[in-house]
Scaffold this active site. Sequence first.
Site, PDB file in Angstrom:
ATOM      1  N   LYS A   1       0.840  -1.069   0.058  1.00  0.00           N
ATOM      2  CA  LYS A   1      -0.005  -0.011  -0.058  1.00  0.00           C
ATOM      3  C   LYS A   1       0.971   1.288  -0.169  1.00  0.00           C
ATOM      4  CE  LYS A   1      -2.592  -0.949   3.759  1.00  0.00           C
ATOM      5  NZ  LYS A   1      -1.825  -2.181   4.262  1.00  0.00           N
TER       6      LYS A   1
ATOM      7  N   ARG B   1      -9.869   0.161   8.926  1.00  0.00           N
ATOM      8  CA  ARG B   1      -9.368  -1.241   9.306  1.00  0.00           C
ATOM      9  C   ARG B   1     -10.397  -1.994   9.793  1.00  0.00           C
ATOM     10  NH1 ARG B   1      -3.710   0.221   9.110  1.00  0.00           N
ATOM     11  NH2 ARG B   1      -2.505  -1.570   9.107  1.00  0.00           N
TER      12      ARG B   1
ATOM     13  N   ARG C   1      11.231  -6.234   5.756  1.00  0.00           N
ATOM     14  CA  ARG C   1      11.111  -4.736   5.218  1.00  0.00           C
ATOM     15  C   ARG C   1      12.188  -3.841   5.980  1.00  0.00           C
ATOM     16  NH1 ARG C   1       5.007  -2.728   4.684  1.00  0.00           N
ATOM     17  NH2 ARG C   1       5.118  -3.029   7.048  1.00  0.00           N
TER      18      ARG C   1
ATOM     19  N   ARG D   1      11.079  -1.553  11.278  1.00  0.00           N
ATOM     20  CA  ARG D   1      10.101  -1.178  12.218  1.00  0.00           C
ATOM     21  C   ARG D   1       9.765  -2.049  13.371  1.00  0.00           C
ATOM     22  NH1 ARG D   1       4.685   0.291   8.535  1.00  0.00           N
ATOM     23  NH2 ARG D   1       3.687  -0.931  10.168  1.00  0.00           N
TER      24      ARG D   1
ATOM     25  N   ARG E   1      -0.766  -8.907  13.665  1.00  0.00           N
ATOM     26  CA  ARG E   1      -1.171  -8.041  12.416  1.00  0.00           C
ATOM     27  C   ARG E   1      -1.800  -8.768  11.495  1.00  0.00           C
ATOM     28  NH1 ARG E   1       3.843  -4.567  10.948  1.00  0.00           N
ATOM     29  NH2 ARG E   1       2.434  -3.627   9.652  1.00  0.00           N
TER      30      ARG E   1
HETATM   31  P1  AMP Z   1       0.495   0.377   9.195  1.00  0.00           P
HETATM   32  O1  AMP Z   1       1.512   1.354   8.955  1.00  0.00           O
HETATM   33  O2  AMP Z   1      -0.842   1.177   8.249  1.00  0.00           O
HETATM   34  O3  AMP Z   1       0.724  -0.984   9.023  1.00  0.00           O
HETATM   35  O4  AMP Z   1       0.063   0.579  10.625  1.00  0.00           O
HETATM   36  C1  AMP Z   1       0.791   0.255  11.706  1.00  0.00           C
HETATM   37  C2  AMP Z   1       0.137   0.100  13.254  1.00  0.00           C
HETATM   38  O5  AMP Z   1      -0.652   1.258  13.275  1.00  0.00           O
HETATM   39  C3  AMP Z   1      -1.252  -1.002  12.895  1.00  0.00           C
HETATM   40  O6  AMP Z   1      -0.443  -2.314  12.943  1.00  0.00           O
HETATM   41  C4  AMP Z   1      -1.990  -0.590  14.266  1.00  0.00           C
HETATM   42  O7  AMP Z   1      -1.706  -0.926  15.305  1.00  0.00           O
HETATM   43  C5  AMP Z   1      -1.881   0.940  13.987  1.00  0.00           C
HETATM   44  N1  AMP Z   1      -3.041   1.411  12.882  1.00  0.00           N
HETATM   45  C6  AMP Z   1      -2.823   2.138  11.768  1.00  0.00           C
HETATM   46  N2  AMP Z   1      -3.997   2.412  11.123  1.00  0.00           N
HETATM   47  C7  AMP Z   1      -5.006   1.965  12.042  1.00  0.00           C
HETATM   48  C8  AMP Z   1      -6.448   2.084  12.085  1.00  0.00           C
HETATM   49  N3  AMP Z   1      -6.931   2.482  10.880  1.00  0.00           N
HETATM   50  N4  AMP Z   1      -7.102   1.439  13.181  1.00  0.00           N
HETATM   51  C9  AMP Z   1      -6.296   1.179  14.237  1.00  0.00           C
HETATM   52  N5  AMP Z   1      -4.889   1.176  14.362  1.00  0.00           N
HETATM   53  C10 AMP Z   1      -4.343   1.649  13.267  1.00  0.00           C
END
Ligand code: AMP
Length: 204
Positions: free
Chosen positions: A13, A87, A121, A151, A162
């Site tokens: 993404k 999400r 990554r 990360r 996740r």
């Molecule tokens: P990402 O970079 O999109 O993979 O997000 C990293 C982490 O941030 C996720 O594993 C969640 O813990 C938190 N996070 C990101 N977007 C959301 C969302 N829409 N709702 C809840 N937690 C989120």
Amino acid sequence: MNIILLGAPGAGKGTQAARIEETYNLKHISTGDIFRYHMRQQTEIGLLARSYIKKGQLVPDEVTVKIVELALKDADMKDFMLDGFPRNIYQAEALDKIVDIDKVIDISVDFSVLMDRICGRRNCLECGYTTHVSQLSDGVCPKCGGEMQQRMDDKEDTVKSRLEVYSEQTAPLIEYYKSKGKLFTVDGMGAPDKVFEEVRTVLG
Ligand code: AMP
């Protein structure tokens, strides 16, 4: 044009979002990036988010919806691309009350490749460049010379949670948007350029 990028963690993404932002001039709103910013600044939201993110869980909906509302206002409520939001169904319904979405692009990837993609990554601390560890000869960013790091939530145990969260809570959004006639699926298994070609076909 207002769009959502859907897809499992590691589907690509972020990579596609950078290309879409450049080509279509859509404002990129990534909830993950916003939480990481807050964590770096050690704000109240950042401290709260960290406790969920490090376990691979979702940050509570009320907090997440609030930060998205603010980001959408900053983006004048139009010409944006949401990445990592919604999400779950609750967030999707909350979003429907705030703004209209034109298209939802689901980047579809075989589950079997996700673990390696995510655990391998590495991200540049300076410029944000992301690549797979197999493409690096040392820990230095090939773009800017900054330090490449993993990360904290890209470690194996967290990735398992996740992916579970994705299957249980996020994947149902595919049906949600299909039933509204807004879903477009692209094959995320190919190289980024190939995936972007499909994205262009969807966005025109
Ligand atoms: P990402 O970079 O999109 O993979 O997000 C990293 C982490 O941030 C996720 O594993 C969640 O813990 C938190 N996070 C990101 N977007 C959301 C969302 N829409 N709702 C809840 N937690 C989120």
